[in-house]
Scaffold this motif. Structure first.
Motif, PDB file in Angstrom:
ATOM      1  N   CYS A  30     -17.559   0.715   4.291  1.00  0.00           N
ATOM      2  CA  CYS A  30     -16.487   1.134   5.194  1.00  0.00           C
ATOM      3  C   CYS A  30     -15.195   1.206   4.381  1.00  0.00           C
ATOM      4  CB  CYS A  30     -16.354   0.117   6.320  1.00  0.00           C
ATOM      5  SG  CYS A  30     -14.942   0.419   7.365  1.00  0.00           S
ATOM      6  N   LYS A  32     -11.209   1.518   3.984  1.00  0.00           N
ATOM      7  CA  LYS A  32      -9.972   1.268   4.717  1.00  0.00           C
ATOM      8  C   LYS A  32      -9.101   2.508   4.681  1.00  0.00           C
ATOM      9  CE  LYS A  32      -9.821  -3.645   3.734  1.00  0.00           C
ATOM     10  NZ  LYS A  32      -9.080  -4.716   3.059  1.00  0.00           N
ATOM     11  N   VAL A  39      -7.911  -1.280   8.969  1.00  0.00           N
ATOM     12  CA  VAL A  39      -8.930  -0.655   9.805  1.00  0.00           C
ATOM     13  C   VAL A  39      -8.555  -0.901  11.253  1.00  0.00           C
ATOM     14  CG1 VAL A  39     -10.795  -0.887   8.113  1.00  0.00           C
ATOM     15  CG2 VAL A  39     -10.416  -2.704   9.764  1.00  0.00           C
ATOM     16  N   CYS A  56     -16.123  -3.678   4.051  1.00  0.00           N
ATOM     17  CA  CYS A  56     -14.946  -2.830   4.281  1.00  0.00           C
ATOM     18  C   CYS A  56     -13.962  -3.053   3.139  1.00  0.00           C
ATOM     19  CB  CYS A  56     -14.300  -3.179   5.609  1.00  0.00           C
ATOM     20  SG  CYS A  56     -13.070  -1.981   6.098  1.00  0.00           S
TER      21      CYS A  56
END
Length: 94
Positions: A30, A32, A39, A56
């Motif tokens: 994931c 940012k 996020v 992330c």
């Protein structure tokens, strides 16, 4: 959807990309938001609930290239899914 389902690893900045990664049990990274290095709250909540916040990041990091422990994550997702279905059933009964 077929591309997402068949992917080995998904790289996404979006909540929905992470959701589909979890549903299809894909490894994912994931990304940012580059503007504020953050996020969305719903994405951070989801990643924290399933214990995958380390996936992330703002740049590729080594820990995100390791596999996901689905034996740990799946029961959490099943519980969250069950809670959501129960909540919808209660709402629809009103």
């Amino acid at each position: 959807m077929r591309y997402l389902k068949d992917a080995d690893t998904i790289v996404t900045p979006s909540f929905h990309g992470v959701c589909f990664s979890l549903i299809f049990r894909n490894n994912f990274i994931c990304l940012k938001n580059q503007k504020n290095s953050d996020v969305s709250s719903r994405l951070s909540d989801l990643l924290e609930r399933v214990g995958l916040w380390e996936r992330c990041m703002g740049a590729f990091e080594e820990q995100a290239t390791t596999g996901i422990d689905w034996a740990r994550v799946t029961p959490i997702l099943d519980g969250e899914r069950s809670r959501g279905v129960s909540r919808l059933k209660r709402i629809l009964e009103l």
